[in-house]
Design a protein around this motif. Structure first.
Motif, PDB file in Angstrom:
ATOM      1  N   ASP A  19       0.744  -1.507   0.222  1.00 24.79           N
ATOM      2  CA  ASP A  19       0.154  -0.136  -0.269  1.00 24.79           C
ATOM      3  C   ASP A  19       0.718   1.371  -0.060  1.00 24.79           C
ATOM      4  O   ASP A  19       0.065   2.479  -0.873  1.00 24.79           O
ATOM      5  CB  ASP A  19      -1.063   0.029   1.437  1.00 24.79           C
ATOM      6  N   LEU A  20       2.606   0.979  -0.054  1.00 24.65           N
ATOM      7  CA  LEU A  20       2.914   2.256   0.399  1.00 24.65           C
ATOM      8  C   LEU A  20       3.054   2.749  -1.386  1.00 24.65           C
ATOM      9  O   LEU A  20       2.952   4.305  -1.376  1.00 24.65           O
ATOM     10  CB  LEU A  20       4.293   1.477   0.246  1.00 24.65           C
ATOM     11  N   ARG A  21       2.397   2.080  -2.412  1.00 23.87           N
ATOM     12  CA  ARG A  21       2.283   2.702  -3.317  1.00 23.87           C
ATOM     13  C   ARG A  21       1.100   3.873  -3.421  1.00 23.87           C
ATOM     14  O   ARG A  21       1.126   4.805  -4.956  1.00 23.87           O
ATOM     15  CB  ARG A  21       2.428   1.559  -4.743  1.00 23.87           C
ATOM     16  N   TYR A  22       0.481   3.709  -2.643  1.00 29.66           N
ATOM     17  CA  TYR A  22      -1.011   4.186  -2.584  1.00 29.66           C
ATOM     18  C   TYR A  22      -0.724   5.381  -1.776  1.00 29.66           C
ATOM     19  O   TYR A  22      -1.501   7.001  -1.650  1.00 29.66           O
ATOM     20  CB  TYR A  22      -1.693   3.475  -2.825  1.00 29.66           C
ATOM     21  N   CYS A  23      -0.454   5.048  -0.283  1.00 32.31           N
ATOM     22  CA  CYS A  23      -0.537   6.539   0.703  1.00 32.31           C
ATOM     23  C   CYS A  23       0.749   6.999   0.335  1.00 32.31           C
ATOM     24  O   CYS A  23       0.949   7.971   0.618  1.00 32.31           O
ATOM     25  CB  CYS A  23      -0.105   5.391   2.131  1.00 32.31           C
ATOM     26  N   VAL A  24       1.578   7.037  -0.489  1.00 32.33           N
ATOM     27  CA  VAL A  24       3.205   7.340  -0.353  1.00 32.33           C
ATOM     28  C   VAL A  24       3.240   8.384  -1.605  1.00 32.33           C
ATOM     29  O   VAL A  24       2.808   9.872  -0.759  1.00 32.33           O
ATOM     30  CB  VAL A  24       4.394   6.838  -0.999  1.00 32.33           C
ATOM     31  N   PRO A  25       2.524   8.519  -2.539  1.00 34.76           N
ATOM     32  CA  PRO A  25       2.219   9.453  -3.609  1.00 34.76           C
ATOM     33  C   PRO A  25       1.065  10.488  -2.735  1.00 34.76           C
ATOM     34  O   PRO A  25       0.725  11.663  -3.157  1.00 34.76           O
ATOM     35  CB  PRO A  25       1.695   8.661  -4.975  1.00 34.76           C
ATOM     36  N   ASP A  26      -0.215  10.227  -2.239  1.00 33.42           N
ATOM     37  CA  ASP A  26      -1.018  10.504  -1.585  1.00 33.42           C
ATOM     38  C   ASP A  26      -1.221  11.511  -0.937  1.00 33.42           C
ATOM     39  O   ASP A  26      -1.509  12.704  -0.975  1.00 33.42           O
ATOM     40  CB  ASP A  26      -2.367   9.302  -1.248  1.00 33.42           C
ATOM     41  N   ARG A  27      -0.157  11.115   0.334  1.00 30.81           N
ATOM     42  CA  ARG A  27       0.366  12.148   0.872  1.00 30.81           C
ATOM     43  C   ARG A  27       0.989  13.478   0.124  1.00 30.81           C
ATOM     44  O   ARG A  27       1.150  14.549   1.241  1.00 30.81           O
ATOM     45  CB  ARG A  27       0.955  11.492   2.046  1.00 30.81           C
ATOM     46  N   ILE A  28       2.293  13.318  -0.007  1.00 28.66           N
ATOM     47  CA  ILE A  28       2.992  13.718  -1.094  1.00 28.66           C
ATOM     48  C   ILE A  28       1.810  15.645  -1.497  1.00 28.66           C
ATOM     49  O   ILE A  28       2.024  16.425  -1.766  1.00 28.66           O
ATOM     50  CB  ILE A  28       4.065  13.268  -1.908  1.00 28.66           C
ATOM     51  N   ALA A  29       0.869  14.672  -2.117  1.00 31.86           N
ATOM     52  CA  ALA A  29       0.025  15.387  -3.152  1.00 31.86           C
ATOM     53  C   ALA A  29      -0.551  16.388  -1.716  1.00 31.86           C
ATOM     54  O   ALA A  29      -0.900  18.086  -2.498  1.00 31.86           O
ATOM     55  CB  ALA A  29      -1.008  14.785  -3.779  1.00 31.86           C
ATOM     56  N   GLU A  30      -1.539  15.581  -1.015  1.00 32.10           N
ATOM     57  CA  GLU A  30      -2.382  16.303  -0.115  1.00 32.10           C
ATOM     58  C   GLU A  30      -0.719  17.716   0.366  1.00 32.10           C
ATOM     59  O   GLU A  30      -1.172  19.136   0.227  1.00 32.10           O
ATOM     60  CB  GLU A  30      -2.326  15.740   1.135  1.00 32.10           C
ATOM     61  N   LEU A  31       0.349  17.201   0.891  1.00 26.83           N
ATOM     62  CA  LEU A  31       1.389  17.946   1.558  1.00 26.83           C
ATOM     63  C   LEU A  31       1.959  18.969   0.796  1.00 26.83           C
ATOM     64  O   LEU A  31       2.312  20.138   1.191  1.00 26.83           O
ATOM     65  CB  LEU A  31       2.365  17.219   2.305  1.00 26.83           C
ATOM     66  N   THR A  32       1.624  19.006  -0.473  1.00 31.50           N
ATOM     67  CA  THR A  32       2.612  19.505  -1.501  1.00 31.50           C
ATOM     68  C   THR A  32       1.381  20.783  -2.312  1.00 31.50           C
ATOM     69  O   THR A  32       1.788  21.542  -3.485  1.00 31.50           O
ATOM     70  CB  THR A  32       2.963  19.407  -2.793  1.00 31.50           C
ATOM     71  N   ASN A  33      -0.486  20.622  -1.358  1.00 33.08           N
ATOM     72  CA  ASN A  33      -1.091  21.298  -2.417  1.00 33.08           C
ATOM     73  C   ASN A  33      -1.653  20.715  -4.091  1.00 33.08           C
ATOM     74  O   ASN A  33      -1.318  21.534  -4.729  1.00 33.08           O
ATOM     75  CB  ASN A  33      -1.649  22.761  -2.645  1.00 33.08           C
ATOM     76  N   ASP A  34      -0.977  19.672  -4.269  1.00 26.20           N
ATOM     77  CA  ASP A  34      -1.143  18.760  -6.197  1.00 26.20           C
ATOM     78  C   ASP A  34      -0.242  19.462  -6.676  1.00 26.20           C
ATOM     79  O   ASP A  34       0.097  19.573  -7.537  1.00 26.20           O
ATOM     80  CB  ASP A  34      -2.802  19.390  -6.591  1.00 26.20           C
ATOM     81  N   GLY A  35       1.147  20.165  -5.932  1.00 26.96           N
ATOM     82  CA  GLY A  35       2.444  20.273  -6.901  1.00 26.96           C
ATOM     83  C   GLY A  35       3.272  19.396  -7.388  1.00 26.96           C
ATOM     84  O   GLY A  35       3.776  19.692  -8.373  1.00 26.96           O
ATOM     85  N   ILE A  36       2.966  18.247  -6.152  1.00 26.46           N
ATOM     86  CA  ILE A  36       3.305  17.039  -6.409  1.00 26.46           C
ATOM     87  C   ILE A  36       2.393  15.620  -6.802  1.00 26.46           C
ATOM     88  O   ILE A  36       1.622  15.514  -6.029  1.00 26.46           O
ATOM     89  CB  ILE A  36       4.820  16.603  -5.901  1.00 26.46           C
ATOM     90  N   ARG A  37       2.539  14.751  -8.034  1.00 28.27           N
ATOM     91  CA  ARG A  37       1.054  14.708  -8.113  1.00 28.27           C
ATOM     92  C   ARG A  37       1.673  13.216  -8.330  1.00 28.27           C
ATOM     93  O   ARG A  37       2.548  12.687  -9.114  1.00 28.27           O
ATOM     94  CB  ARG A  37       0.436  14.841  -9.226  1.00 28.27           C
ATOM     95  N   ASP A  38       0.499  12.115  -8.257  1.00 26.64           N
ATOM     96  CA  ASP A  38       0.920  10.755  -8.548  1.00 26.64           C
ATOM     97  C   ASP A  38       0.753  10.536  -9.686  1.00 26.64           C
ATOM     98  O   ASP A  38       0.582  10.980 -10.506  1.00 26.64           O
ATOM     99  CB  ASP A  38       0.144   9.590  -7.680  1.00 26.64           C
TER     100      ASP A  38
END
Length: 110
Positions: A19-38
């Protein structure tokens, strides 16, 4: 768009949860306001006689060279499924969209 790839070696993780393949990019997108996305994930073959495969998490962003430190900061500040990914992850970047890892530059660790 440009590419950031986080490469994880399951042999170096406390909890190699897929599940790292989902939770890592989701959290990064959240914390960067979608500046970095999955932008997907893939398994990466390792050299012969080494355990593997590795997991690559592809991210897309406008400016990989400027934005990869934000990814590292998130990996340092948060635990994902019980893993401190800053101790085991490798980060690669490319100024091309959805680039292959062979064409990317290793920026962490240096």
């Amino acid at each position: 768009m440009q590419t950031i790839i986080i490469v994880l070696d399951p042999g170096e993780l406390v909890n190699p949860d897929l599940d790292l393949r989902y939770c890592v990019p989701d959290r990064i997108a959240e914390l960067t306001n979608d500046g970095i996305r999955d932008n997907g994930y893939d398994y990466i073959d390792t050299e012969e006689h080494k355990p593997g495969p590795l997991m690559g998490i592809w991210l897309e962003t406008e400016e990989a060279g400027e934005n990869w430190p934000a990814v590292l900061n998130i990996l340092q500040m948060e635990k994902f499924r019980g893993n401190d990914l800053s101790k085991s992850a490798k980060i690669y970047i490319s100024d091309h969209e959805a680039d292959d890892i062979e064409n990317c530059v290793l920026v962490y660790p240096q």
